[in-house]
Design a protein around this motif. Structure first.
Motif, PDB file in Angstrom:
ATOM      1  N   TRP A  65      37.455  27.629  62.379  1.00  0.00           N
ATOM      2  CA  TRP A  65      36.478  28.700  62.610  1.00  0.00           C
ATOM      3  C   TRP A  65      36.431  29.157  64.066  1.00  0.00           C
ATOM      4  O   TRP A  65      35.371  29.424  64.615  1.00  0.00           O
ATOM      5  CB  TRP A  65      35.091  28.261  62.130  1.00  0.00           C
ATOM      6  N   TYR A 104      37.446  35.405  63.876  1.00  0.00           N
ATOM      7  CA  TYR A 104      36.019  35.166  63.654  1.00  0.00           C
ATOM      8  C   TYR A 104      35.172  36.057  64.560  1.00  0.00           C
ATOM      9  O   TYR A 104      34.866  35.725  65.704  1.00  0.00           O
ATOM     10  CB  TYR A 104      35.695  33.684  63.863  1.00  0.00           C
ATOM     11  N   THR A 113      29.741  30.655  60.409  1.00  0.00           N
ATOM     12  CA  THR A 113      30.690  29.548  60.358  1.00  0.00           C
ATOM     13  C   THR A 113      29.929  28.242  60.554  1.00  0.00           C
ATOM     14  O   THR A 113      28.905  28.216  61.251  1.00  0.00           O
ATOM     15  CB  THR A 113      31.762  29.659  61.462  1.00  0.00           C
ATOM     16  N   ARG A 152      30.688  25.931  62.417  1.00  0.00           N
ATOM     17  CA  ARG A 152      30.891  25.381  63.764  1.00  0.00           C
ATOM     18  C   ARG A 152      29.569  25.368  64.514  1.00  0.00           C
ATOM     19  O   ARG A 152      28.825  26.350  64.479  1.00  0.00           O
ATOM     20  CB  ARG A 152      31.927  26.212  64.523  1.00  0.00           C
ATOM     21  N   ALA A 191      26.070  29.425  57.084  1.00  0.00           N
ATOM     22  CA  ALA A 191      27.379  28.971  56.597  1.00  0.00           C
ATOM     23  C   ALA A 191      27.264  27.659  55.827  1.00  0.00           C
ATOM     24  O   ALA A 191      27.922  27.470  54.797  1.00  0.00           O
ATOM     25  CB  ALA A 191      28.336  28.811  57.777  1.00  0.00           C
ATOM     26  N   GLN A 214      33.197  34.713  53.871  1.00  0.00           N
ATOM     27  CA  GLN A 214      33.343  35.141  55.261  1.00  0.00           C
ATOM     28  C   GLN A 214      34.136  36.437  55.358  1.00  0.00           C
ATOM     29  O   GLN A 214      33.833  37.306  56.183  1.00  0.00           O
ATOM     30  CB  GLN A 214      34.032  34.039  56.070  1.00  0.00           C
ATOM     31  N   HIS A 264      40.445  33.056  56.939  1.00  0.00           N
ATOM     32  CA  HIS A 264      39.192  32.387  56.558  1.00  0.00           C
ATOM     33  C   HIS A 264      39.423  31.432  55.388  1.00  0.00           C
ATOM     34  O   HIS A 264      38.950  30.291  55.389  1.00  0.00           O
ATOM     35  CB  HIS A 264      38.141  33.424  56.148  1.00  0.00           C
TER      36      HIS A 264
END
Length: 823
Positions: free
Chosen positions: A173, A178, A184, A186, A200, A240, A264
């Protein structure tokens, strides 16, 4: 099908496909496991890791998937995809010892794994039908019935998938695909990032519940949950991609949303493959708990009634509410933990922490180039390839044109203030450990000429196709590849091909020999990577006191070797860090320009070196922005993947992640005048809008340059007639755009820039900026013979005009917010 027949067929089909792919695709670009040919290197680990690690892991997981999930086409397909990604992970981990990189690398095989999985599953299905038809058996697929389909066992596993994602984010991600606004898992570093992470995670939990519930109805036990997590990762990627259509400008004249969605999905599948086993363990524990409860209930009723009662309790509102509460708690804890352990934002060079750069040297400061005295600098100019050691196809046709002081004088008449000067390692260090004094003198002379004409130099260690060695005489190229010319790059002592054929596949940059040579470089065989880093130290030491040297470009368009993204990300970062250290040890303070791999020039995007590869703050990210020019979509006649305008945004995203400014070291357009003009005008408009600089490819190109090909007219902005060697008409339709008005130096920071060419040779431009304290550092280049007239001079004083060859220099002082606009 009998118990052993299905896995035997699946493994046999997979093995045959691996062999066929290796034979058809010697580069390994399209094959799961490539075989480049040549002499096997059993004395090194990385050349054999793909065979002794990748192949056994893949075949073992395919066997397992065929036994447990093989009675259905789609479940077996998922199982083979899982096998390929786990094999990629295992091979990359064996080669690097980097868990995060290896897990992320699993996604890189998606485009190759899915077709392979579909074929293997199809072969198994066909064989099953043939056997069943021969025996007169019913071929209908039968569903498993397992307690794993109940909410009490699915929810814990689904929540686990969502909870571990931010904790094990690794390299997933990140990068150009992105866009801000795409959720995401992350860990975020600000409020918006934390919200996106929570969204996410929620999406991933929902996808995991669907995937695991669907899969465990068909595949029992541990593997069913793991495959469900794989499906969940793919579903998150699709979500995504859909969100990206909204937040990333949709189909803006290109197919980027489709390419981004693929990335993704690939990242999502890698997440599912590498973390799904954790959810599978949780599911087994949940299964055991539910089974124990069912056993206790069996004492009050028969097993059928007990099952019905358990089913009713599992889906009761109270249990659903309780499960949701537990899920929220787990996710909240995971989110808080992920936020606490989130990596710090990349360091950005500021005036305070760049005080070590001596006065007068260009530097990185607050995400842009400055002179260290409060002035932003735009570097705009051209590439010069006249010192490159090219392969010469015909001795009577020169490969370069002589570089003279007049070249720099001519460049200055177009307002160029930088030259990216191509050098060849083969010419600089033909004998290992010794810099050639004559060649070094030519480089120094070019730098001096540039300084005399107000032009800074970026020293570029140039290479194309690794070296200038062509296909050896007598080489038989495998089908799909062709004999090729040499180009330029490394000396022979640093070239290790292991007997692989010097044959090209769709172009100079995809060759078994070139890929193998780059793989040796990335893994530092015989210390050749260390040697180039040391060479950079010696070279930088020669120019450590040269303020006219803007910086050092470590390696032009480095190849991806044989194991991207290990090479293009981790190894690229390792080499860059090593070279930067050598440059600094030599006392050279100039900017270092770091490039992504050739994939950026070929696709319009790439990952770039690993985040955090260096803590040096005087570094810039330098992708080559060739979208709609020489990218593979254009050369293969495919629809545009990345548009001219979008490529800037993709490059900036990676630069921001690295904490660096962006500078395009190369770009260019070829073809008819109308087409090249239209493309360059679009490029120029976007470059101005983003207030960036760049270097156009190329100033002069000889008829014998292997990149030009021997034809009637040499390429470059200043061309030559090949039959006579005389100067051809200059490409003024391009030079007029490249020489448009721009601030070579602006007080403080620019806030907007727009330029164009109006009638009667009077340049049109508008610029605005802001400065913290009064300074007289404004210097604007304006082309043409007509004296500029200004419609706005806000926040400026002492504005003066000086006519120079080719145009005018506008200087002045600024205080606070300022603006300058021509009529």
């Amino acid at each position: 099908m009998r118990a052993l027949r299905r896995p035997i067929v699946a493994v046999a089909a997979t093995s045959l496909l691996l062999i066929i792919q290796a034979v058809i695709d010697p580069t390994g670009l399209l094959a799961l496991v490539g075989w480049p040919g040549g002499t096997p290197r059993f004395d090194l680990w990385w050349p054999v890791a793909r065979y002794i690690v990748f192949v056994p892991v893949m075949l073992a997981v395919v066997w397992w998937a065929a036994v447990r999930a093989g009675d259905r086409f789609w479940t077996l397909t998922a199982g083979v995809v899982l096998a390929a990604q786990l094999a990629q992970f295992a091979a990359c981990f064996a080669m690097t010892g980097d868990l995060a990189l290896a897990a992320w690398a699993g996604g890189y095989v998606t485009a190759k794994a899915v077709p392979t999985a579909l074929i293997v599953a199809g072969v198994v299905r066909v064989v099953e039908r043939m056997v069943a038809r021969r025996r007169g058996l019913d071929t209908a697929m039968r569903a498993y019935s397992t307690d794993g389909t109940k909410g009490a066992t699915v929810w814990p596993a689904a929540i686990t998938v969502g909870a571990v994602a931010p904790l094990l984010a690794g390299s997933w991600w990140t990068g150009a695909t992105y866009a801000p606004g795409i959720p995401t898992p992350r860990p975020g570093t600000d409020a918006l990032g934390i919200v996106g992470m929570l969204v996410a995670i929620a999406l991933l939990i929902g996808a995991a519940w669907l995937g695991i519930r669907w899969m465990r109805r068909r595949v029992p036990g541990f593997l069913g949950t793991w495959l469900g997590a794989l499906v969940a990762g793919g579903l998150l990627g699709l979500a995504q991609g859909v969100i990206g259509l909204v937040v990333d400008d949709g189909f803006r004249g290109d197919l980027w949303p489709l390419m981004a969605t693929y990335i993704h999905v690939a990242d999502g599948l890698a997440v599912g493959a590498c973390t799904g086993w954790i959810a599978a363990i949780v599911a087994l524990i949940a299964d055991r708990v539910v089974a124990q409860r069912a056993a206790r209930s069996a004492g009050l009723a028969d097993s059928a009634a007990g099952d019905a009662a358990n089913e009713q309790r599992d889906v009761s509102p109270a249990r659903i509410a309780a499960g949701a509460g537990v899920g929220v708690a787990v996710v909240a804890v995971a989110a808080i933990a992920a936020t606490l352990i989130a990596p710090a934002a990349p360091a950005v060079a500021t005036a305070d922490n760049e005080a070590s750069v001596p006065v007068g040297f260009l530097r990185v400061e607050d995400g842009r180039f400055t002179d260290g005295e409060g002035h932003q600098v735009l570097l705009r100019g051209v590439n010069v390839n006249q010192l490159v050691d090219f392969y010469q196809a015909r001795p009577e046709v020169p490969v370069t044109r002589e570089l003279t002081e007049q070249d720099f004088a001519d460049m200055a008449t177009y307002g160029f203030n930088v030259v990216r000067l191509g050098m060849s390692w083969s010419a600089l260090e033909p004998t290992q450990g010794e810099l050639d004094p004559e060649y070094l003198a030519t480089v120094k002379q070019a730098v001096a000429w540039g300084e005399q004409h107000g032009i800074r130099t970026v020293l570029d260690m140039h290479q194309d196709g690794w070296s200038n060695l062509p296909t050896a005489e007598g080489t038989v190229c495998r089908p799909g590849t062709d004999p090729m010319w040499g180009y330029d790059g490394a000396p022979e002592w640093a070239t290790h091909w292991d007997g692989t054929p010097r044959c090209s596949f769709t172009g100079r940059d995809i060759s078994p020999a070139g890929d193998r040579a780059f793989e040796h470089f990335w893994f530092d065989t015989d210390g050749i990577q260390t040697a180039l880093a040391r060479t950079w130290g010696e070279l930088a030491g020669e120019f450590a006191d040269e303020k006219a040297v803007a910086g050092f470009d470590l390696l032009n368009e480095p190849g991806f070797g044989e194991t991207a993204p290990v090479t293009t990300s981790k190894k690229n970062g390792e080499y860059s860090a090593k070279a930067i250290a050598a440059i600094r040890e030599a006392g050279a303070p100039q900017i270092v320009f770091v490039e992504p791999s050739i994939l950026w020039s070929g696709l319009g995007f790439d990952s770039g070196p690993s985040r955090g590869f260096t803590d040096d703050l005087n570094v810039a990210f330098s992708p080559h922005l060739y979208a709609e020019s020489i990218t593979m979509d254009a050369s293969l006649g495919l629809p545009t993947i990345v548009s001219t305008e979008r490529q800037f945004e993709l490059g900036q995203r990676v630069a921001d992640e690295l904490g660096m400014p962006m500078w395009s070291g190369e770009y260019g357009y070829w073809g008819d005048d109308a087409s090249t003009t239209a493309h360059l005008e679009r490029y120029a408009a976007e470059e101005d809008r983003r207030m960036l600089g760049s270097a156009y490819w190329v100033w002069k190109q000889a008829c014998g340059d292997p990149q030009n090909g021997i034809q009637e007219l040499g390429n470059g902005l200043l061309s030559e007639l090949c039959a006579t060697g005389e100067e051809a008409p200059r490409k003024e339709h391009l030079l007029s755009i490249l020489s448009r008005a721009y601030p070579q130096q602006a007080p403080g920071a620019l806030t907007s820039l727009r330029a164009g060419v109006a009638g009667d040779d009077r340049a049109e431009f508008t610029l605005t900026g802001v400065v913290d304290q009064p300074t007289c550092g404004l210097q604007v280049w304006v082309p043409g013979t007509a004296e500029p007239e200004f419609s706005e001079e806000r926040g400026l004083s002492r504005v003066e005009l000086e006519q120079v060859d080719g145009g005018w220099l506008v200087t002045g002082c600024a205080d606070g917010e300022y603006a300058l606009a021509s009529e």
